[in-house]
Design an enzyme around this catalytic site. Structure first.
Site, PDB file in Angstrom:
ATOM      1  N   GLY A  18     -10.927 -18.579   9.196  1.00 61.17           N
ATOM      2  CA  GLY A  18      -9.488 -18.284   9.123  1.00 61.17           C
ATOM      3  C   GLY A  18      -9.067 -16.986   9.793  1.00 61.17           C
ATOM      4  O   GLY A  18      -9.896 -16.180  10.250  1.00 61.17           O
ATOM      5  N   LEU A  20      -7.475 -14.327   8.447  1.00 60.94           N
ATOM      6  CA  LEU A  20      -7.776 -13.097   7.703  1.00 60.94           C
ATOM      7  C   LEU A  20      -9.223 -12.663   7.953  1.00 60.94           C
ATOM      8  O   LEU A  20      -9.507 -11.486   8.216  1.00 60.94           O
ATOM      9  CB  LEU A  20      -7.545 -13.318   6.203  1.00 60.94           C
ATOM     10  CG  LEU A  20      -7.815 -12.093   5.348  1.00 60.94           C
ATOM     11  CD1 LEU A  20      -6.690 -11.090   5.486  1.00 60.94           C
ATOM     12  CD2 LEU A  20      -7.990 -12.475   3.876  1.00 60.94           C
ATOM     13  N   ASP A 180      -4.767  -6.090  -3.099  1.00 57.61           N
ATOM     14  CA  ASP A 180      -3.459  -5.755  -2.542  1.00 57.61           C
ATOM     15  C   ASP A 180      -3.773  -4.655  -1.542  1.00 57.61           C
ATOM     16  O   ASP A 180      -4.091  -3.532  -1.935  1.00 57.61           O
ATOM     17  CB  ASP A 180      -2.506  -5.247  -3.632  1.00 57.61           C
ATOM     18  CG  ASP A 180      -1.122  -4.964  -3.065  1.00 57.61           C
ATOM     19  OD1 ASP A 180      -1.039  -4.478  -1.921  1.00 57.61           O
ATOM     20  OD2 ASP A 180      -0.132  -5.218  -3.758  1.00 57.61           O
ATOM     21  N   HIS A 181      -3.696  -4.983  -0.253  1.00 54.81           N
ATOM     22  CA  HIS A 181      -4.237  -4.037   0.729  1.00 54.81           C
ATOM     23  C   HIS A 181      -3.467  -2.711   0.753  1.00 54.81           C
ATOM     24  O   HIS A 181      -3.981  -1.715   1.239  1.00 54.81           O
ATOM     25  CB  HIS A 181      -4.354  -4.668   2.121  1.00 54.81           C
ATOM     26  CG  HIS A 181      -3.045  -4.922   2.789  1.00 54.81           C
ATOM     27  ND1 HIS A 181      -2.270  -5.999   2.482  1.00 54.81           N
ATOM     28  CD2 HIS A 181      -2.376  -4.236   3.739  1.00 54.81           C
ATOM     29  CE1 HIS A 181      -1.176  -5.967   3.214  1.00 54.81           C
ATOM     30  NE2 HIS A 181      -1.205  -4.901   3.993  1.00 54.81           N
ATOM     31  N   HIS A 244       3.328  -5.300  -3.412  1.00 54.61           N
ATOM     32  CA  HIS A 244       3.129  -3.951  -2.868  1.00 54.61           C
ATOM     33  C   HIS A 244       4.050  -2.909  -3.529  1.00 54.61           C
ATOM     34  O   HIS A 244       3.596  -1.834  -3.929  1.00 54.61           O
ATOM     35  CB  HIS A 244       3.386  -3.940  -1.356  1.00 54.61           C
ATOM     36  CG  HIS A 244       2.658  -5.024  -0.621  1.00 54.61           C
ATOM     37  ND1 HIS A 244       1.347  -5.349  -0.887  1.00 54.61           N
ATOM     38  CD2 HIS A 244       3.050  -5.868   0.368  1.00 54.61           C
ATOM     39  CE1 HIS A 244       0.975  -6.336  -0.096  1.00 54.61           C
ATOM     40  NE2 HIS A 244       1.989  -6.675   0.667  1.00 54.61           N
TER      41      HIS A 244
HETATM   42  P1  NAD Z   1      -5.962 -19.522   7.455  1.00 52.61           P
HETATM   43  O1  NAD Z   1      -5.139 -20.765   7.321  1.00 52.61           O
HETATM   44  O2  NAD Z   1      -6.091 -18.886   8.777  1.00 52.61           O
HETATM   45  O3  NAD Z   1      -7.450 -19.851   6.948  1.00 52.61           O
HETATM   46  C1  NAD Z   1      -7.704 -20.715   5.851  1.00 52.61           C
HETATM   47  C2  NAD Z   1      -9.178 -21.046   5.803  1.00 52.61           C
HETATM   48  O4  NAD Z   1      -9.403 -21.977   4.738  1.00 52.61           O
HETATM   49  C3  NAD Z   1      -9.733 -21.687   7.067  1.00 52.61           C
HETATM   50  O5  NAD Z   1     -11.022 -21.141   7.295  1.00 52.61           O
HETATM   51  C4  NAD Z   1      -9.832 -23.176   6.684  1.00 52.61           C
HETATM   52  O6  NAD Z   1     -10.819 -23.878   7.407  1.00 52.61           O
HETATM   53  C5  NAD Z   1     -10.221 -23.052   5.245  1.00 52.61           C
HETATM   54  N1  NAD Z   1      -9.951 -24.282   4.463  1.00 52.61           N
HETATM   55  C6  NAD Z   1      -8.761 -24.886   4.252  1.00 52.61           C
HETATM   56  N2  NAD Z   1      -8.940 -25.980   3.473  1.00 52.61           N
HETATM   57  C7  NAD Z   1     -10.260 -26.072   3.173  1.00 52.61           C
HETATM   58  C8  NAD Z   1     -11.067 -26.944   2.384  1.00 52.61           C
HETATM   59  N3  NAD Z   1     -10.559 -27.989   1.724  1.00 52.61           N
HETATM   60  N4  NAD Z   1     -12.382 -26.676   2.292  1.00 52.61           N
HETATM   61  C9  NAD Z   1     -12.923 -25.623   2.942  1.00 52.61           C
HETATM   62  N5  NAD Z   1     -12.223 -24.759   3.693  1.00 52.61           N
HETATM   63  C10 NAD Z   1     -10.912 -24.989   3.807  1.00 52.61           C
HETATM   64  O7  NAD Z   1      -5.411 -18.519   6.347  1.00 52.61           O
HETATM   65  P2  NAD Z   1      -5.514 -16.912   6.347  1.00 52.61           P
HETATM   66  O8  NAD Z   1      -4.366 -16.351   7.071  1.00 52.61           O
HETATM   67  O9  NAD Z   1      -6.882 -16.490   6.764  1.00 52.61           O
HETATM   68  O10 NAD Z   1      -5.260 -16.582   4.798  1.00 52.61           O
HETATM   69  C11 NAD Z   1      -6.218 -16.839   3.791  1.00 52.61           C
HETATM   70  C12 NAD Z   1      -5.679 -16.318   2.460  1.00 52.61           C
HETATM   71  O11 NAD Z   1      -5.456 -14.919   2.568  1.00 52.61           O
HETATM   72  C13 NAD Z   1      -4.328 -16.928   2.058  1.00 52.61           C
HETATM   73  O12 NAD Z   1      -4.286 -17.020   0.655  1.00 52.61           O
HETATM   74  C14 NAD Z   1      -3.325 -15.869   2.520  1.00 52.61           C
HETATM   75  O13 NAD Z   1      -2.142 -15.901   1.758  1.00 52.61           O
HETATM   76  C15 NAD Z   1      -4.104 -14.600   2.260  1.00 52.61           C
HETATM   77  N6  NAD Z   1      -3.693 -13.478   3.085  1.00 52.61           N
HETATM   78  C16 NAD Z   1      -3.808 -13.529   4.448  1.00 52.61           C
HETATM   79  C17 NAD Z   1      -3.441 -12.430   5.214  1.00 52.61           C
HETATM   80  C18 NAD Z   1      -3.588 -12.439   6.720  1.00 52.61           C
HETATM   81  O14 NAD Z   1      -3.337 -11.389   7.319  1.00 52.61           O
HETATM   82  N7  NAD Z   1      -3.971 -13.534   7.341  1.00 52.61           N
HETATM   83  C19 NAD Z   1      -2.947 -11.284   4.592  1.00 52.61           C
HETATM   84  C20 NAD Z   1      -2.842 -11.254   3.188  1.00 52.61           C
HETATM   85  C21 NAD Z   1      -3.234 -12.363   2.453  1.00 52.61           C
END
Ligand code: NAD
Length: 498
Positions: A18, A20, A180-181, A244
């Site tokens: 993903g 993050l 919470d970053h 935040h």
């Molecule tokens: P993303 O959609 O890029 O990644 C999601 C990941 O989950 C992927 O690796 C996907 O393959 C995996 N996934 C989805 N369904 C699946 C399943 N059934 N089995 C196995 N793997 C599965 O999301 P992201 O942006 O990386 O965010 C992840 C979490 O972090 C979310 O809860 C988001 O709210 C939180 N978050 C993200 C950020 C950011 O900067 N991206 C910041 C703060 C919080």
């Protein structure tokens, strides 16, 4: 770095492919590797649904850390600790493969059975994953088992309780690290140091000396590619205030903890959040402002963004006045505001102290003495200024406000750890002071739900607007003007780089 600093751990990362993981987590782990906190006795299992090989996964990891070092051998050495397992979190059988790989890597890297499970995935999967970790016996007997989860922690009080209850089936509260970053930012972590290690702030940190407090988290960016998600998930109130802003607020208002450890700090934050005055729908009308950005010369309005539903009333700006009903803070307004597509990106806190009781410096040119203001700049500048009154230099006897300064210089900035780096290390150290306790999350939702439901039930009031790229709606300024205050800005308070 003495060898004792090195952490032994196996990190299982759900959501390894993903955004993050690639943008934040691999770079954070690499920084810890470079500093010697992670070295020989760590491994990472990345899991997600895609079919990736270990080799391909390591290439992705290498790409995400490419700019952090010129030393290819070091980067390869780091990436060699990463393993990939294609895994659908809803498939029970696949947890057995995960368990086998984890045991193998425990032995290979001598991780002392210490495990961190990092859920970088959508929250609807958290319950399923933690349940399987327990029923499929992925938790170890000897080492530590810790869970890191990402926001959002629910979308209202009810869903937050449900989520917390699910997690509690497998993990003790002390094992759960809700990230919470903002709590990993240098100047947010500095709030406690400023408050509790200075004799000229600690005794004044109360309603006898503080006139009002202002917290601003303004963003220059619009909703961009997240528009669809933002529009349906609840706007600025849920995106920035519930998490935040409430975390920063609770650090500002809490009582001194007995010790700076997770248990004591979190208990004080919980008590602080319990003291927030609950608002009726009428109070919400008086004390909260929501608004949406509209098209300006160069920038799209919110309603024109791709993915936003027609006539959406989702707010991209929130300002509010909060009251803390306890002995320390009774009567002191805490003003908060956050918004997208504002004039600049700025996260800043102003503590405005009361003015002196007698003005000895009346003159034709000087009528009022301005109050002292402590300003904490969180981002993009990092540092603080204490804006106090001094005599103007020269023949005049007028008083002027001048800042005492402490700022991170551009050279020092590169040495400041990233929020994720710092928070992951704190988790490895078992220090949960900078992670939200379930009661903090639930108390903040309890308050936010009052605002949300008052807004949702009020479909007739006009939604205020502000031009994209402006300083926000007039209604946000009126909120303070009614009390005889105004938002501090670089016109009144020292700002670096101005
Ligand atoms: P993303 O959609 O890029 O990644 C999601 C990941 O989950 C992927 O690796 C996907 O393959 C995996 N996934 C989805 N369904 C699946 C399943 N059934 N089995 C196995 N793997 C599965 O999301 P992201 O942006 O990386 O965010 C992840 C979490 O972090 C979310 O809860 C988001 O709210 C939180 N978050 C993200 C950020 C950011 O900067 N991206 C910041 C703060 C919080």
């Amino acid at each position: 770095m003495p060898a004792t600093q090195e952490k032994a751990v196996l990190i299982t990362l759900f959501g390894g492919t993903g955004d993050l993981a690639q943008r934040k987590l691999y770079p954070a782990l690499f920084r810890l590797f470079k500093k010697g906190y992670l070295r020989q006795h760590f491994a990472v299992i990345g899991t997600a649904r895609r079919e990736w090989s270990d080799a391909y996964y390591r290439e992705i990891v290498m790409q995400s850390i490419a700019s952090l070092s010129d030393d290819e051998t070091e980067k390869e050495e780091f990436s060699s600790h990463f393993y990939y397992l294609s895994h659908n979190v809803q498939n029970t059988q696949e947890y057995q493969q995960l368990k086998e790989l984890a045991s193998e890597l425990d032995k290979k890297y001598q991780t002392q059975q210490n495990r961190v499970f990092y859920l970088a995935m959508a929250p609807q999967f958290f319950g399923t994953i933690t349940e399987h970790l327990k029923t499929q016996h992925l938790l170890t007997e000897q080492g530590f088992n810790r869970l890191i989860i990402e926001k959002p922690f629910g979308h209202n009080l009810e869903s937050a309780i449900e989520l917390n209850d699910q997690l509690a089936q497998t993990f003790e509260e002390t094992q759960i690290y809700r990230i919470d970053h903002y709590l990993g930012k240098e100047m947010v972590q500095n709030i406690n140091a400023i408050r509790f290690s200075n004799i000229f702030f600690e005794p004044l940190w109360n309603n006898k000396f503080v006139d009002n407090v202002q917290i601003t988290l303004s963003e220059e960016v619009g909703v961009g590619t997240r528009a669809g998600y933002y529009d349906t998930s609840g706007g600025a109130l849920l995106d920035m205030v519930q998490n935040h802003i409430f975390q920063i607020l609770s650090l500002l208002i809490m009582e001194p903890p007995v010790q700076m450890d997770g248990n004591d700090v979190r208990q004080e934050k919980i008590k602080a959040l319990r003291s927030l005055r609950a608002y009726s729908p009428e109070d919400v009308k008086q004390n909260f402002v929501r608004a949406q950005y509209t098209q300006s010369e160069e920038l799209l309005g919110y309603l024109q963004e791709d993915g936003v539903v027609e006539h959406s009333r989702t707010e991209t700006y929130v300002a509010g006045k909060l009251m803390v009903d306890n002995f320390r803070w009774a009567g002191v307004p805490f003003y908060i505001r956050t918004g997208k597509r504002l004039a600049n990106k700025n996260t800043v806190i102003h503590i405005q102290f009361r003015s002196v009781d007698v003005n000895l410096f009346h003159s034709p040119t000087q009528v009022d003495i301005l109050p002292d203001v402590l300003t904490i700049h969180i981002q993009p500048s990092q540092g603080m200024s204490f804006n106090i009154n001094v005599k103007q230099m020269g023949l005049s006897n007028d008083i002027e406000r001048k800042p005492l300064l402490h700022y991170v210089s551009p050279e020092q900035e590169k040495d400041i750890p990233e929020a994720y780096e710092r928070l992951i290390l704190e988790c490895l150290n078992g220090n949960n002071a900078n992670f939200a306790h379930r009661q903090e999350v639930e108390l903040s939702w309890k308050f936010i739900d009052l605002v949300r439901s008052a807004w949702d039930n009020d479909t007739s009031s006009d939604l205020p607007t502000y031009p994209a790229g402006s300083h926000g709606p007039k209604e946000g300024d009126d909120l303070l003007a009614r009390d005889g205050f105004s938002w501090h800005s670089c016109d009144t308070i020292y700002c670096p780089n101005e």
